[in-house]
Each structure stands twice: as structure tokens, then as C-alpha cells.
Scaffold this active site. Sequence first.
Site, PDB file in Angstrom:
ATOM      1  N   ILE A 131     -53.346  74.288  22.194  1.00  0.00           N
ATOM      2  CA  ILE A 131     -51.956  74.287  21.757  1.00  0.00           C
ATOM      3  C   ILE A 131     -51.251  73.161  22.511  1.00  0.00           C
ATOM      4  O   ILE A 131     -51.733  72.675  23.534  1.00  0.00           O
ATOM      5  CB  ILE A 131     -51.249  75.647  21.994  1.00  0.00           C
ATOM      6  CG1 ILE A 131     -51.176  76.000  23.485  1.00  0.00           C
ATOM      7  CG2 ILE A 131     -51.929  76.757  21.213  1.00  0.00           C
ATOM      8  CD1 ILE A 131     -50.393  77.287  23.760  1.00  0.00           C
ATOM      9  N   ASP A 132     -50.115  72.730  21.986  1.00  0.00           N
ATOM     10  CA  ASP A 132     -49.398  71.598  22.573  1.00  0.00           C
ATOM     11  C   ASP A 132     -48.955  71.897  24.004  1.00  0.00           C
ATOM     12  O   ASP A 132     -48.719  73.053  24.372  1.00  0.00           O
ATOM     13  CB  ASP A 132     -48.161  71.256  21.737  1.00  0.00           C
ATOM     14  CG  ASP A 132     -48.510  70.773  20.336  1.00  0.00           C
ATOM     15  OD1 ASP A 132     -49.641  70.303  20.140  1.00  0.00           O
ATOM     16  OD2 ASP A 132     -47.639  70.875  19.451  1.00  0.00           O
ATOM     17  N   ARG A 133     -48.798  70.845  24.766  1.00  0.00           N
ATOM     18  CA  ARG A 133     -48.354  70.976  26.152  1.00  0.00           C
ATOM     19  C   ARG A 133     -47.018  71.710  26.256  1.00  0.00           C
ATOM     20  O   ARG A 133     -46.822  72.537  27.151  1.00  0.00           O
ATOM     21  CB  ARG A 133     -48.239  69.581  26.767  1.00  0.00           C
ATOM     22  CG  ARG A 133     -47.763  69.558  28.205  1.00  0.00           C
ATOM     23  CD  ARG A 133     -47.752  68.135  28.736  1.00  0.00           C
ATOM     24  NE  ARG A 133     -47.328  68.094  30.128  1.00  0.00           N
ATOM     25  CZ  ARG A 133     -47.286  66.985  30.859  1.00  0.00           C
ATOM     26  NH1 ARG A 133     -47.658  65.828  30.321  1.00  0.00           N
ATOM     27  NH2 ARG A 133     -46.887  67.025  32.112  1.00  0.00           N
ATOM     28  N   ARG A 174     -44.512  72.539  13.573  1.00  0.00           N
ATOM     29  CA  ARG A 174     -43.387  71.637  13.854  1.00  0.00           C
ATOM     30  C   ARG A 174     -43.090  70.737  12.654  1.00  0.00           C
ATOM     31  O   ARG A 174     -41.925  70.565  12.258  1.00  0.00           O
ATOM     32  CB  ARG A 174     -43.703  70.815  15.092  1.00  0.00           C
ATOM     33  CG  ARG A 174     -43.920  71.668  16.327  1.00  0.00           C
ATOM     34  CD  ARG A 174     -44.611  70.913  17.460  1.00  0.00           C
ATOM     35  NE  ARG A 174     -43.767  69.862  18.012  1.00  0.00           N
ATOM     36  CZ  ARG A 174     -44.139  69.093  19.034  1.00  0.00           C
ATOM     37  NH1 ARG A 174     -45.337  69.263  19.594  1.00  0.00           N
ATOM     38  NH2 ARG A 174     -43.322  68.167  19.492  1.00  0.00           N
TER      39      ARG A 174
END
EC number: 5.4.99.-
Length: 318
Positions: free
Chosen positions: A144-146, A247
Amino acid sequence: MNSTQQWQNVTWFEVDEHQDGQRIDNFLFSRLKGVPKSRIYRLIREGQVRVNKKRIKAETKLAIADQIRVAPIRYEQKDESAAPISDKVANGLLARVIYEDEGLMVVNKPSGIAVHGGSGVAYGLIEGLRAATGKKYLELIHRIDRDTSGLVMISKKRSVLKSLQDMLREHKIKKTYAAVVKGNVALDRQLIDAPLHRYELANGERRVCVSPKEGKESKTQWNVQERFMHATLVYASPLSGRTHQIRVHGLSIGHPLVGDEKYGHETGYNGPKPRRLCLHAMRLEIPGYAMIEAPLPEDMQSLVAQLRAQKADKPTAQ
């Protein structure tokens, strides 16, 4: 020897049983220490990484005894020494493990920490957990994104890694995210069906856009949970696993995520200011396991409470 010098000659690797089934990009991330991820992707794209003398893609899966050749790597790098992972940081990550058995660990990752080191990040979640547990074999099942918080699956056995990655590929694992998006989403339920295309900026940063011609099939189920004056709380379940999917799908329907500095930050928003991207991986439904959940973190709970207060303070029409 610094990392710039270390990889200036042709480098060879051989895949053993511990890397069987691993993606080539993840394999290289863990071995080409100090080389930015953007540089590694460029090496793959330009054919400078070969597996058994053949060109490959970033998602290519490795097999036992595969021979990997990496061409000499030359790039400018600042003379920086990676700070070691402190016991406090490592043990703090270990304290965020919310499910564990003999083959699987699920961690409630905080926002702001990458899942692995690289591209200027000295260490990430996986390196911290290895340091805290002393286990050399811990592998990310997915990413998953930072800036996204929430549930990340870590394998403790190669068999579990392959099994759960197969489930992900076959869409048998349901992932649900909580997101605060800008504006009032009109429909209570909707399926966002918009093909996504990944591309790279001149500086090597990866971005994603909707592209009917070049994009890959991408679908996300959105369910509205609560509407506020300036935002909406939604639960989003990606039915495909594309980079930045939730997103970009939010942006595509005019409702980018609050706190997103990459996608839709130009869109107006008059609500309370967030501390970070308002996206949280809150639930995993894995066949053969009990449902695993992580409640909204305190910063998102605080934001939602402020949004509710704005709604309550809205004057009644006369």
C-alpha cells in the site's frame, strides 16, 4: 564501498527456494541496496535486467534456479549513510501486529512509513519487522502507498506468500478502505469502472491516469457511509489491484481524496485541514481466515469528528 561503486559491474543472481514465485522488481529492491526504485524500473524497462537471457517485465515471477543478469548501474547519488533502524522504531512496528499465525502476519501500518526501503527511504515496514523479529524470511504479500495507513499482509512462509498472492490475483481476497473524499458523493453505491494507465514523469516518479486506450481494466466499488458539508466518508473496495486505484478513481468522478497531494489537490475543499492522505486499509476478508479489521486511526477519527461538527453547526434554513 558506496552503493554507486558497488553496482558498476555486471551483477549476477541465482534464485533459490526462498525467492521462488517472487516478482523481479521486489527481488531487485531487496538486493540492489541504495539503487532508487525508479532506476530499477528503468533498468527493467530498457532490457538491462535479463532472466535466463530474456527480457522481462516488472511483474515477472521468478522460479528456482533462474539466472538474473543486471547490467552495470551508474547514477548520481548523494553520499549518505542509511541510519540503522532503532530498537524503538522496530519494536513500535512489532506492536502494530494485529494478527499472526505460523505463516501470516498482518500489520496495521501507520501513515508516513513505506512498506520497504528504497528511493531515498533508509528502511520501511518490512525492514523494521525483520529487525524486530530477527527473522530473515519475511516477505510482503502486497503493498500500500506510503501515505496510506492500515492493513498489510506479510508472509512468514514461501507457501503462504504464493497462496495468498494467487488469491489476490484471482480476486478472492476482499480489501476495504475507508476514505474521506472532497464534496458530496451523490450516489449511495456505485461501481467506478475506468481503465487505468501507469506512466512515469521525467524525474522517475510514477503516476496513474484514466486512459480508455492504454489503461488496464480497473473497477472500484464505492459505498457512502456519511456525508458532511464539504466531504464524504466512503468505503471503497478495489475489484482490481492497480497502483493508486482508489485515488485516481475518486478523481475521475470529481471526488479526489482529502489530503492527496498527487491527485486532485487543485480541487477546492473548505473543510478542516488533514494531516495526511485520508485513506486507510481497514478490512481484509481472506478465505479460510477470520475477518481482520483495523479501526480508523486517531488522526482520521479527529478529522471526521470535525467534519461532523461543521455539519451540526450548519444554520437551519428559515
